[in-house]
Design a protein around this motif. Structure first.
Motif, PDB file in Angstrom:
ATOM      1  N   GLY A 101      26.054  19.919  38.364  1.00 28.05           N
ATOM      2  CA  GLY A 101      24.541  18.572  38.160  1.00 28.05           C
ATOM      3  C   GLY A 101      23.876  18.533  40.116  1.00 28.05           C
ATOM      4  N   CYS A 102      23.087  17.485  39.324  1.00 30.50           N
ATOM      5  CA  CYS A 102      22.335  17.564  41.089  1.00 30.50           C
ATOM      6  C   CYS A 102      22.939  16.222  41.414  1.00 30.50           C
ATOM      7  N   SER A 103      23.585  15.832  42.411  1.00 34.80           N
ATOM      8  CA  SER A 103      22.908  14.402  42.234  1.00 34.80           C
ATOM      9  C   SER A 103      21.847  13.717  42.714  1.00 34.80           C
ATOM     10  N   ILE A 136      10.429  18.377  40.554  1.00 34.19           N
ATOM     11  CA  ILE A 136      11.457  18.772  39.405  1.00 34.19           C
ATOM     12  C   ILE A 136      13.608  18.412  39.088  1.00 34.19           C
ATOM     13  N   ASN A 137      13.983  18.635  39.959  1.00 37.55           N
ATOM     14  CA  ASN A 137      15.417  17.906  40.263  1.00 37.55           C
ATOM     15  C   ASN A 137      15.578  16.199  39.456  1.00 37.55           C
ATOM     16  N   SER A 138      14.724  16.748  38.141  1.00 40.16           N
ATOM     17  CA  SER A 138      15.220  15.225  37.277  1.00 40.16           C
ATOM     18  C   SER A 138      15.396  15.990  36.122  1.00 40.16           C
ATOM     19  N   HIS A 224      17.789  10.213  47.367  1.00 45.79           N
ATOM     20  CA  HIS A 224      18.156  11.417  48.126  1.00 45.79           C
ATOM     21  C   HIS A 224      19.418  12.144  48.058  1.00 45.79           C
ATOM     22  N   CYS A 225      18.825  13.678  48.815  1.00 47.94           N
ATOM     23  CA  CYS A 225      20.140  14.458  48.419  1.00 47.94           C
ATOM     24  C   CYS A 225      20.932  13.978  49.501  1.00 47.94           C
ATOM     25  N   SER A 226      22.111  14.132  49.088  1.00 46.28           N
ATOM     26  CA  SER A 226      23.097  13.575  49.499  1.00 46.28           C
ATOM     27  C   SER A 226      23.407  15.276  50.866  1.00 46.28           C
ATOM     28  N   PRO A 252      11.841  19.911  52.446  1.00 38.66           N
ATOM     29  CA  PRO A 252      11.322  18.540  52.786  1.00 38.66           C
ATOM     30  C   PRO A 252      12.020  17.551  51.771  1.00 38.66           C
ATOM     31  N   GLU A 253      13.226  18.109  51.574  1.00 35.61           N
ATOM     32  CA  GLU A 253      14.598  17.067  51.614  1.00 35.61           C
ATOM     33  C   GLU A 253      15.371  16.291  52.742  1.00 35.61           C
ATOM     34  N   CYS A 254      15.093  16.347  53.497  1.00 35.34           N
ATOM     35  CA  CYS A 254      15.382  16.463  54.731  1.00 35.34           C
ATOM     36  C   CYS A 254      14.520  14.827  55.472  1.00 35.34           C
ATOM     37  N   GLU A 316      27.831  21.509  52.330  1.00 33.69           N
ATOM     38  CA  GLU A 316      27.649  22.215  51.364  1.00 33.69           C
ATOM     39  C   GLU A 316      27.579  21.737  50.277  1.00 33.69           C
ATOM     40  N   CYS A 317      26.673  22.180  48.761  1.00 32.76           N
ATOM     41  CA  CYS A 317      25.842  21.673  47.909  1.00 32.76           C
ATOM     42  C   CYS A 317      27.422  21.665  47.349  1.00 32.76           C
ATOM     43  N   SER A 318      28.227  20.535  46.212  1.00 33.76           N
ATOM     44  CA  SER A 318      29.341  20.775  45.926  1.00 33.76           C
ATOM     45  C   SER A 318      29.235  21.105  44.648  1.00 33.76           C
TER      46      SER A 318
END
Ligand code: 13P
Ligand code: SF4
Length: 365
Positions: A101-103, A136-138, A224-226, A252-254, A316-318
């Motif tokens: 998934g995407c947190s 789009i991350n939704s 936000h992105c972890s 740009p997620e930073c 890393e994106c787990s």
């Protein structure tokens, strides 16, 4: 002929070289019935099997254009949902591990966004005043919400154009779920920082006063992105002290300060292209996921380019990492036996509305 699906447990103890050979063999058997799409954050053991790689926008386009019977997606859940939404009904989209998934995507959900709309509707004519824009991350139901309410989807590579589209239609934007992408996009358009306020979905009226909302141009969802929140301006300062002629590039997620102190900000595809096209011998600090940065660093070595990861902590994106050679082999060997495992299917009603918002995006970008 279809047989009973092969169980995943059989793959857990398999050797890496064995898995690699079996992936190649299963792909050969499936031929052009199969296309594999891979996001840049995927680990090398699966990424190298992708027919096409890209950022979210590029992969959406490949999915929309593909004619293969099976689309195996090396990425996370929302990406596979987009592929299912944009492909034809007779095509099948597969995500090798459903736990990928995407947190950040999980930080907004339909009931919270509906509540936000209800609360805003007590004071304003929501549909007349706000354009909802979802990153789009939704999940697909949030894209459907945007489709239904005159809104649109954006990615990290087209957010500026999408925001212009949104403001051309209504005075304000409700942007979810990534506050950082929303803020950076607004800043680049010249919107003052104090006219972009954070909507906290767990507080009444987002924790904002009516006056704050009156003044705001963008309501930024508190998400936000972890992974990207780990990058810090101190990391940039340290790099610049060490390499005064070095360049800094970030996703740009930073957070805002990291983006502001970077020389370049853009999507994963943009990051790869910019560093790849840079002069030999140049030095780079890169603020995005580790798999991408490690692969880029390896590829740039022959040109003597230094590519350094922005954080000293391994981030890393787990969830992206859940797609591994074991799951890919399991998926493909089942497909080769006509067994579909891990199908991603968006319901027709949701897909219809989500496609409206995605098609608006594809047209604008
Ligand atoms: P891109 O669209 O830039 O590839 O970003 C996707 C993502 O999830 C970044 O964290
Ligand atoms: Fe989601 Fe962040 Fe992973 Fe991208 S890096 S998929 S935004 S958790």
């Amino acid at each position: 002929m279809q047989t009973a699906p092969i169980q995943f447990e059989k793959y857990q103890a398999a050797r890496e070289d064995d898995l690699q050979q079996r992936i190649v063999a299963a792909r050969q058997k499936l031929g052009d019935r199969l296309v594999i799409l891979g996001h840049h954050y995927q680990q090398e053991g699966v990424y190298k099997h992708a027919d096409y790689t890209g950022d979210s926008l590029k992969l959406s386009r490949y999915a929309a254009e593909s004619i293969a019977e099976y689309i195996v997606f090396l990425g996370v859940h929302f990406m596979a949902e987009v592929a299912d939404t944009l492909s034809r009904p007779e095509q099948t989209v597969i995500l090798p591990d459903m736990a990928a998934g995407c947190s950040m995507a999980d930080m907004a959900n339909l009931s919270k966004v509906e509540r936000c709309r209800r609360e805003l509707s007590e004071h304003y004519d929501f549909d007349a005043l706000f354009t909802p824009v979802t990153y789009i991350n939704s999940a697909a139901d949030l894209k459907a919400f945007c489709g239904e309410h005159g809104g649109i989807v954006c990615t990290s590579s087209n957010a500026g154009k999408i925001a212009e589209w949104a403001f051309a239609r209504r005075e304000k934007v409700l942007f979810f779920p990534d506050q950082h992408l929303g803020r950076w996009t607004g800043y680049k358009m010249g919107i003052p920082i104090d006219q972009m306020v954070v909507w906290d979905p767990d507080l009444p009226l987002g924790g904002l006063s009516k006056e704050e909302i009156d003044r705001a141009k963008i309501l930024l969802w508190k998400g936000h992105c972890s992974v990207h929140q780990m990058f810090r301006p101190q990391d940039i300062i340290k790099f610049r002290n060490e390499y005064p002629d070095g360049k800094v590039i970030a996703h740009p997620e930073c957070n805002f300060e990291v983006c502001r102190q970077s020389d370049y900000v853009g999507s994963t595809e943009y990051i790869l292209r910019t560093v790849t096209e840079a002069p030999a011998g140049s030095k780079w600090l890169v603020g995005t996921e580790l798999n991408l940065v490690n692969r880029l660093a390896e590829r740039m070595k022959p040109e003597n380019k230094l590519v350094r990861f922005m954080s000293s902590i391994v981030c890393e994106c787990s969830t992206m990492a859940r797609i591994d050679p074991q799951h890919l082999t399991w998926t493909l060997e089942n497909l080769a036996e006509n067994n579909v495992v891990n199908r991603i299917h968006v319901s027709p009603r949701e897909a219809g509305l989500a496609k409206l918002a995605l098609d608006r995006m594809l047209e604008v970008s």
